[in-house]
Design an enzyme around this catalytic site. Structure first.
Site, mmCIF file in Angstrom:
data_model
loop_
_atom_site.group_PDB
_atom_site.id
_atom_site.type_symbol
_atom_site.label_atom_id
_atom_site.label_comp_id
_atom_site.label_asym_id
_atom_site.label_seq_id
_atom_site.Cartn_x
_atom_site.Cartn_y
_atom_site.Cartn_z
ATOM 1 N N LEU A 49 -6.365 -9.597 17.703
ATOM 2 C CA LEU A 49 -7.020 -9.433 18.976
ATOM 3 C C LEU A 49 -8.507 -10.011 18.813
ATOM 4 C CD1 LEU A 49 -6.556 -5.763 19.971
ATOM 5 C CD2 LEU A 49 -5.698 -7.642 21.078
ATOM 6 N N GLU A 50 -8.894 -10.012 17.456
ATOM 7 C CA GLU A 50 -10.494 -10.400 17.572
ATOM 8 C C GLU A 50 -10.600 -11.314 16.325
ATOM 9 O OE1 GLU A 50 -12.238 -6.347 15.920
ATOM 10 O OE2 GLU A 50 -11.945 -6.598 18.071
ATOM 11 N N CYS A 97 7.479 20.105 -6.116
ATOM 12 C CA CYS A 97 8.023 18.943 -6.514
ATOM 13 C C CYS A 97 9.414 19.118 -6.831
ATOM 14 C CB CYS A 97 7.517 18.165 -7.817
ATOM 15 S SG CYS A 97 8.626 16.837 -8.555
ATOM 16 N N HIS A 112 0.737 -1.057 -0.023
ATOM 17 C CA HIS A 112 -0.124 0.204 0.145
ATOM 18 C C HIS A 112 0.783 1.102 -0.025
ATOM 19 C CE1 HIS A 112 -3.871 -2.143 1.621
ATOM 20 N NE2 HIS A 112 -3.541 -2.324 0.444
HETATM 21 P P1 OAD Z 1 -7.494 -2.561 10.281
HETATM 22 O O1 OAD Z 1 -7.845 -1.441 10.777
HETATM 23 O O2 OAD Z 1 -8.771 -2.651 9.243
HETATM 24 O O3 OAD Z 1 -7.494 -3.590 11.203
HETATM 25 C C1 OAD Z 1 -6.660 -3.852 12.150
HETATM 26 C C2 OAD Z 1 -6.863 -5.218 12.886
HETATM 27 O O4 OAD Z 1 -5.846 -5.246 13.871
HETATM 28 C C3 OAD Z 1 -8.272 -5.525 13.457
HETATM 29 O O5 OAD Z 1 -8.440 -6.600 13.192
HETATM 30 C C4 OAD Z 1 -7.729 -5.539 15.012
HETATM 31 O O6 OAD Z 1 -8.638 -6.316 15.717
HETATM 32 C C5 OAD Z 1 -6.327 -5.936 15.198
HETATM 33 N N1 OAD Z 1 -5.571 -5.380 16.088
HETATM 34 C C6 OAD Z 1 -5.556 -4.258 16.771
HETATM 35 N N2 OAD Z 1 -4.529 -4.300 17.734
HETATM 36 C C7 OAD Z 1 -3.874 -5.387 17.708
HETATM 37 C C8 OAD Z 1 -2.832 -5.958 18.367
HETATM 38 N N3 OAD Z 1 -2.386 -5.517 19.461
HETATM 39 N N4 OAD Z 1 -2.521 -7.063 18.176
HETATM 40 C C9 OAD Z 1 -3.042 -7.991 17.011
HETATM 41 N N5 OAD Z 1 -4.049 -7.364 16.419
HETATM 42 C C10 OAD Z 1 -4.588 -6.271 16.527
HETATM 43 O O7 OAD Z 1 -6.217 -2.346 9.397
HETATM 44 P P2 OAD Z 1 -5.861 -3.298 8.039
HETATM 45 O O8 OAD Z 1 -6.289 -4.396 8.339
HETATM 46 O O9 OAD Z 1 -4.582 -3.155 7.918
HETATM 47 O O10 OAD Z 1 -5.714 0.957 3.172
HETATM 48 O O11 OAD Z 1 -6.544 -2.351 7.015
HETATM 49 C C11 OAD Z 1 -6.283 -2.801 5.591
HETATM 50 C C12 OAD Z 1 -6.402 -1.329 4.892
HETATM 51 O O12 OAD Z 1 -7.464 -0.899 5.130
HETATM 52 C C13 OAD Z 1 -5.151 -0.394 5.133
HETATM 53 O O13 OAD Z 1 -3.863 -0.653 4.636
HETATM 54 C C14 OAD Z 1 -5.534 0.844 4.646
HETATM 55 C C15 OAD Z 1 -7.063 0.646 5.059
HETATM 56 O O14 OAD Z 1 -8.024 1.437 4.266
HETATM 57 C C16 OAD Z 1 -4.902 2.023 2.828
HETATM 58 O O15 OAD Z 1 -4.493 3.112 3.290
HETATM 59 C C17 OAD Z 1 -4.764 1.823 1.229
#
Ligand code: OAD
Length: 240
Positions: free
Chosen positions: A204-205, A137, A110
């Site tokens: 976490l979940e 730029c 990303h």
């Molecule tokens: P999310 O914010 O969707 O999900 C974060 C996940 O991390 C959740 O499932 C939480 O339960 C988990 N979590 C939080 N704290 C944690 C911990 N301490 N240990 C383990 N798990 C934990 O983030 P992403 O899945 O990364 O895209 O989101 C995917 C994409 O959506 C991102 O890259 C971004 C966003 O829109 C862009 O910016 C292009």
């Protein structure tokens, strides 16, 4: 019997950096709770709300640059340094905490928040300072043409070919701290499993695509991942 994996592929998401005090996108306190992604994370929204969007990413950059890796990032680095096999990281995170923890083979699918992209000359460059609407730029000297070098909704991921190759040859696929909601990354586990990899999720979940995994390890990644890595290094990951 000891199990030996030759090609381990991690997919990391915002949750791995949560304990480095970087906000996740979804859930309580998530970035998309206080802000509509259509306004800042699509090219149309970004152009329309340029000043507010640049300010959103300036905050994200400042926080990312000030953050330090946590035990989960460090566990992956330890595995890379001590395991006799290939360990690669596909990350959805735009922060650079894998690099700060001295991991290698990191693919930012990303993009990276510490880089900007010029919409005029299409060149990218390192950015550690705030970007303002009038920032010029350094390549083409055009003003008002900069965006963060990250993937907006509707755009192709980076390193798509490498991601596909890594997933095809993976024999262990590990997703850490990702909600499993954003394609194509949310499809990687199913694809790795289909090609014969063992798939393990650390979160976490329960995540949206939990059915694509053989094993789910619930808890904070900074606690669960170091233990799992120790198991892998001892040759007994399944006992975890
Ligand atoms: P999310 O914010 O969707 O999900 C974060 C996940 O991390 C959740 O499932 C939480 O339960 C988990 N979590 C939080 N704290 C944690 C911990 N301490 N240990 C383990 N798990 C934990 O983030 P992403 O899945 O990364 O895209 O989101 C995917 C994409 O959506 C991102 O890259 C971004 C966003 O829109 C862009 O910016 C292009």
């Amino acid at each position: 019997m000891k199990k030996k994996y030759r090609n381990i592929v991690f997919l990391t998401g915002a949750g791995i950096s949560a304990e480095s005090r970087l906000a996740t996108f979804r859930g309580n306190g998530g970035l998309w709770n206080g802000c509509n992604p259509d306004d800042v994370a699509t090219l149309g929204g970004f152009k329309k709300n340029r000043e507010a969007a640049l300010s959103f990413y300036n905050n994200l950059r400042r926080e990312a640059l000030n953050a330090e890796p946590n035990a989960a990032h460090l566990a992956i680095t330890k595995l890379q340094q001590e395991y006799d096999g290939e360990v690669s990281i596909l990350t959805q995170n735009v922060d650079t905490l894998h690099e700060k923890s001295h991991s290698k083979n990191v693919y930012h699918i990303h993009g990276r928040i510490d880089q900007s992209l010029c919409l005029n000359c299409s060149r990218a460059f390192e950015t550690t300072e705030d970007v303002l609407p009038e920032t010029v730029c350094p390549h083409c000297e055009c003003s008002g043409s900069l965006r963060p070098d990250i993937v907006f909704f509707g755009e192709e991921i980076r390193f798509g070919k490498q991601a596909k190759e890594l997933i095809c040859k993976a024999d262990l696929f590990i997703a850490v701290g990702t909600s499993g909601t954003i394609v194509p990354a949310s499809k990687f586990a199913a694809e790795a499993k289909r090609k014969g990899a063992r798939a393990v999720a650390f979160n976490l979940e329960r995540l949206a695509n939990l059915g694509d995994f053989h094993q789910f390890v619930a808890g904070k990644a900074s606690v669960t991942l170091p233990k799992f890595v120790c198991g892998l290094l001892d040759g007994a990951p399944e006992i975890y």
